[in-house]
Write an enzyme that holds these catalytic residues in place. Structure first.
Site, PDB file in Angstrom:
ATOM      1  N   ASP A  50       0.811  -1.217   0.000  1.00 27.86           N
ATOM      2  CA  ASP A  50       0.000   0.000   0.000  1.00 27.86           C
ATOM      3  C   ASP A  50       0.843   1.265   0.000  1.00 27.86           C
ATOM      4  O   ASP A  50       0.328   2.362  -0.218  1.00 27.86           O
ATOM      5  CB  ASP A  50      -0.869   0.030   1.270  1.00 27.86           C
ATOM      6  CG  ASP A  50      -2.198  -0.674   1.084  1.00 27.86           C
ATOM      7  OD1 ASP A  50      -2.660  -0.753  -0.063  1.00 27.86           O
ATOM      8  OD2 ASP A  50      -2.751  -1.152   2.085  1.00 27.86           O
TER       9      ASP A  50
HETATM   10  C1  BGC Z   1       0.544   1.297   6.230  1.00 24.22           C
HETATM   11  C2  BGC Z   1       0.210   0.076   5.418  1.00 24.22           C
HETATM   12  C3  BGC Z   1      -1.271  -0.071   5.286  1.00 24.22           C
HETATM   13  C4  BGC Z   1      -1.897   1.224   4.825  1.00 24.22           C
HETATM   14  C5  BGC Z   1      -3.396   1.098   4.852  1.00 24.22           C
HETATM   15  C6  BGC Z   1      -0.149   2.502   5.685  1.00 24.22           C
HETATM   16  O1  BGC Z   1       0.101   3.607   6.499  1.00 24.22           O
HETATM   17  O2  BGC Z   1       1.931   1.473   6.253  1.00 24.22           O
HETATM   18  O3  BGC Z   1       0.770  -1.065   6.018  1.00 24.22           O
HETATM   19  O4  BGC Z   1      -1.563  -1.087   4.379  1.00 24.22           O
HETATM   20  O5  BGC Z   1      -1.522   2.299   5.643  1.00 24.22           O
HETATM   21  O6  BGC Z   1      -4.052   2.153   4.301  1.00 24.22           O
HETATM   22  C1  NOJ Z   2      -1.400  -3.669   5.550  1.00 24.06           C
HETATM   23  C2  NOJ Z   2      -2.621  -3.740   4.703  1.00 24.06           C
HETATM   24  O1  NOJ Z   2      -3.709  -4.177   5.483  1.00 24.06           O
HETATM   25  C3  NOJ Z   2      -2.419  -4.675   3.536  1.00 24.06           C
HETATM   26  O2  NOJ Z   2      -3.548  -4.655   2.709  1.00 24.06           O
HETATM   27  C4  NOJ Z   2      -1.186  -4.310   2.778  1.00 24.06           C
HETATM   28  O3  NOJ Z   2      -1.011  -5.271   1.768  1.00 24.06           O
HETATM   29  C5  NOJ Z   2       0.025  -4.269   3.669  1.00 24.06           C
HETATM   30  N1  NOJ Z   2      -0.226  -3.397   4.775  1.00 24.06           N
HETATM   31  C6  NOJ Z   2       1.278  -3.819   2.961  1.00 24.06           C
HETATM   32  O4  NOJ Z   2       1.256  -2.467   2.672  1.00 24.06           O
END
Ligand code: BGC
Ligand code: NOJ
Length: 831
Positions: free
Chosen positions: A493
């Site tokens: 993400d």
């Molecule tokens: C986090 C990710 C997460 C995302 C969700 C980010 O701030 O680092 O792990 O998937 O937020 O929107």
């Molecule tokens: C947490 C999110 O829930 C997941 O959808 C995502 O793939 C990972 N972070 C990596 O960014």
């Protein structure tokens, strides 16, 4: 250092001191009513949706940590007492020292037991199956040799339903709080907004008659006091306050006299109830809650025999669920994670997605499309019917172009417009989830289920069509190299190659300043190959099955998918292979990322795992080469980091990934979710020792001894462990709600232990460590119990299967004749 121990026989983790490095929590409820509960009784409850139907308040980011909960106070009413007159049997919020303390987190329940000055208390918290309420069953024992005069105070602080609004809209909320008090406070109804559009209310009830109650927070706490020093508890006297606005609470005082050795139970229940719209009030034209439907429920659960009975039902329920797959291996960490905690966590993540934990506020995120599909991979065999329902809910949020809302709200099941769509990996995960469901259940009817797009009436199409559009979505979005365009982001993400965000506070996930026609993802390419191969396999099965499914679907031809797989594979080899590992992406300038050419971010874990899981590099030596690179550049004793070298500064063209300080989260943290992909990839090239070595590095039970460093619960996976670039290398964060749960479960059960469902039967092909001589497993699959005994005959992973005493060819056990309930499998492993 440890703060407790595993009691595997009871499927519990026992915490022996209350001041764990972080609150160590558990979940109550697994259907519609949920609660989070910490080892000091902190936490909150909600109905279906942690944002929209929050029952009780919790203070995130509080000092001291973990404030707001299911707090009970005990007060010694005897007049000649030395020392503090009152204490919290759960330690918080008073933190008065206890002589004994123990918290047992079990499957869907938590028991906090403590002792102070000869008064023992044990509170069992749980949600009975099928109900929208939680029970707090308090057992008091007097170990003194004189009579004890005690007061028990129970407390909840009501949330005014929408947790976001409750935390922000004070100008309105301080005027709307309403309660109804019945039987001198024995039942306190919280009915804020019931007068208008809400048909639901909460209630807090006690099994005993009270000597007082309070429903206005400040009347109970006293002005300028906190939950650690409530004036009413200090004085031993409630003021019978009725809340009009401000902060409605439920607080009850029960006087208990205990002779030496005497024991007494007091039951409290907190519940949620909805009335039929037309029967909200009683009398009809009044403003009084109609209690005819809820009263019998309250009466039922205030009875201690009933409580014991429903608790046993809950235990049996979890025993049955967990018995669906059990193993006995030479390693206790594997055993307890597979048999108990990893399975449990997988089920919890299935319920919660990423909405409510001690790191997810319950306000921010609904159910993730990508997340929920992956959670299902580990969950499907536990309750296939719920997996089916979830698949259909998810698919109903898919957009007509095959894309997907990134999240939906569990209460409404509608896509979340704030976050929107265009995470280009999202739709492909649906394919993996449906295929996992089919392989587990053989329920082909699901493919014919009519499912709408974006929940719009009259847009229904068979689920199968949704899968095809998922694949087509990628094909419609290929970039300059022929790789899939990344969109807002892919699985990572934080890899926001189209955001170019330069304003503080903008959401990286939704800000998009580029058209998105250039930046491509090798990860999505790998995921596409995996999903399209699955579609090819699925179509082949359907072709065998004949016309019924074939008719309306132009794309439904295994050749079509095979062709697309071959095309994408060739693009990956051409543009996604860097010589010693798979590349990660191309940015908006068309520059490569995850290559030797990059000074920072030159190797990423995700494409190594995903491309190899999709089968790339298995036929040549490239999978091994890539995995050796992972070992060399990314592996640490605490797990495998996401990428190296870490980004040392913010890069406008990369987005959130470079916003984190080096070693944290996506910027080279040990993002545990991705580690099992490498474990699986290692098993695919036959390296059981390596796969298992990685498995143990992040296995929470195997890290129990370093709890003071790890900090999070030793019984569940955390999303992240700080990477080698971080000053706090080895420290975990974001426990519980993470795809790590399902993926580790899949990695250990299906790939290392090697027991996995296929369309044609259960496959058994272990790739275990070379020094394991044997292991046993039992798995329920399509109504049959498989009892599997694996014996090592020599080195390697060659498998010879004996099914009910007869040798068979290959590794798949065909489905037995109808009527057979048990199958005995012997696996001779190695040469
Ligand atoms: C986090 C990710 C997460 C995302 C969700 C980010 O701030 O680092 O792990 O998937 O937020 O929107
Ligand atoms: C947490 C999110 O829930 C997941 O959808 C995502 O793939 C990972 N972070 C990596 O960014």
């Amino acid at each position: 250092m440890r703060y407790g121990y595993f009691d595997d026989k009871n499927r519990e983790y026992v915490i022996e001191q209350p001041d764990t490095p972080l609150p160590w929590i558990n979940y109550l409820g697994s259907e519609e009513y949920f609660g989070l509960i910490s080892n000091t009784a902190g936490g909150y409850s909600f109905y279906k949706d942690a944002r929209l139907r929050r029952l009780t308040r919790y203070r995130y980011n509080n000092a001291p940590l973990d404030m707001g909960g299911r707090y009970i106070y005990l007060r010694d009413d005897s007049p000649h007492l030395i020392g503090p007159k009152f204490w919290s049997p759960s330690w918080q919020p008073t933190r008065v020292p206890l002589d004994e303390y123990e918290c047992r987190h079990g499957m869907g329940y938590t028991i906090i037991r403590s002792k102070r000055n000869g008064i023992e208390s044990s509170t069992r918290y749980f949600v009975p199956l099928g109900e929208s309420l939680e029970i707090w069953e308090l057992t008091l024992t007097n170990h003194r040799d004189e009579t004890a005069d005690l007061s028990v105070f129970s407390t909840v602080e009501f949330n005014l339903w929408d947790a976001m609004d409750d935390a922000t809209n004070f100008q309105r909320n301080y005027s709307i709080g309403e309660v109804e008090v019945v039987n001198g406070g024995q039942v306190i109804y919280h009915k804020t907004e019931y007068r208008e559009r809400r048909d639901h209310f909460a209630y807090f009830a006690s099994s005993e008659s009270l000597s007082g109650f309070d429903t206005q927070r400040e009347a109970f706490l006293g002005l300028y006091r906190g939950w650690d020093l409530p004036a009413a508890v200090e004085a031993g006297l409630m003021s019978n306050s009725v809340a009009h606005g401000w902060q409605p609470i439920g607080a009850q005082q029960v006087k208990v006299q205990l002779k030496p050795g005497e024991q007494k139970k007091v039951i409290f229940i907190l519940g949620y109830h909805e009335n039929p719209k037309e029967e909200k009030f009683d009398p009809l034209n009044s403003q009084i809650i109609n209690k005819r439907y809820v009263e019998p429920i309250i009466t039922r659960y205030l009875d201690e025999n009933e409580v014991e009975q429903v608790f046993q039902v809950l235990r049996k329920h979890w025993d049955e669920l967990l018995n669906k797959f059990t193993v006995s291996t030479p390693d206790e960490h594997t055993n307890r994670m597979v048999n108990i905690w990893n399975a449990y966590q997988t089920m919890i993540t299935f319920n919660m997605s990423r909405s409510a934990s001690y790191f997810e506020s319950g306000i921010g995120r609904g159910m993730g499309f990508r997340d929920s599909n992956q959670d299902l991979l580990g969950f499907v065999h536990f309750v296939p019917e719920r997996a089916r329902e979830r698949i259909l809910d998810l698919a109903a949020t898919q957009l007509p172009n095959g894309g997907a809302y990134h999240q939906y709200q569990p209460l409404t099941k509608r896509g979340n417009n704030d976050v929107g769509s265009n995470f280009n990996d999202d739709p492909l995960w649906l394919v993996l989830a449906v295929v996992a469901y089919l392989k587990e259940t053989g329920d082909w009817s699901i493919l014919n289920e009519p499912v709408p797009y974006d929940n719009q009436a009259d847009s229904e199409m068979p689920l199968l069509e949704h899968l095809q559009r998922s694949i087509q979505y990628t094909l419609d979005r290929l970039g300059p190299h022929g790789l899939p365009l990344i969109g807002r982001a892919d699985w990572n993400d934080c890899l926001n190659l189209n955001a170019f965000s330069d304003s503080p506070g903008q959401s990286f996930q939704t800000t998009t300043n580029k058209e998105g026609k250039v930046a491509e993802s090798v990860f999505i390419a790998g995921l596409f190959v995996l999903a399209a191969k699955e579609m090819a396999g699925l179509s082949k099965k359907l072709e065998e099955k004949g016309e019924k499914f074939k008719k309306n679907f132009s794309l439904l031809c295994s050749h079509f998918y095979q062709e697309k797989v071959a095309e994408m594979e060739s693009v990956i080899w051409q543009h996604g292979w860097d010589g010693e590992w798979f590349r990660r992406a191309y940015d908006d300038f068309g520059h490569v990322l995850g290559s030797k050419e990059n000074e920072e971010g030159s190797i990423f874990i995700e494409p190594q795992g995903m491309c190899i899981m999709a089968g790339l590099g298995l036929e040549n030596d490239r999978a091994a080469i890539a995995l050796d690179s992972v070992n060399e550049y990314l592996a640490t004793p605490h797990g495998i980091v996401l990428q190296q070298p870490a980004f040392s500064k913010y890069y406008l063209h990369l987005g959130e990934i470079s916003s984190y300080p080096p070693g944290y989260k996506e910027n080279a943290g040990i993002f545990c979710h991705t580690n099992p992909w490498i474990m699986i990839a290692e098993t695919m090239i036959g390296r059981g020792d390596k796969a298992y070595d990685y498995y143990l590095r992040i296995n929470p039970s195997a890290r129990e001894e370093i709890s003071e460093l790890h900090k999070c619960e030793p019984y569940v996976y955390a999303q992240m462990i700080a990477g080698k670039d971080a000053p706090t290398h080895g420290e975990a964060k974001n426990s519980w709600l993470t795809g790590t749960a399902a993926w580790n479960y899949v990695a250990i059960t299906q790939w290392i232990l090697g027991i996995r469902p296929t369309y044609n039967g259960l496959e058994v092909a272990p790739v275990i460590p070379s020094d394991w001589d044997d292991f046993e497993a039992a798995r329920s699959y399509r109504g049959i119990r498989y009892e599997i005994s694996v014996k090592r005959k020599g080195p390697g992973n060659a498998v010879q299967l004996e099914v009910d005493g007869n040798s068979i060819d290959g590794t798949v056990i065909s489905l037995p004749d109808e009527g057979l309930e048990k199958v005995q499998v012997t696996v001779l492993l190695g040469q």
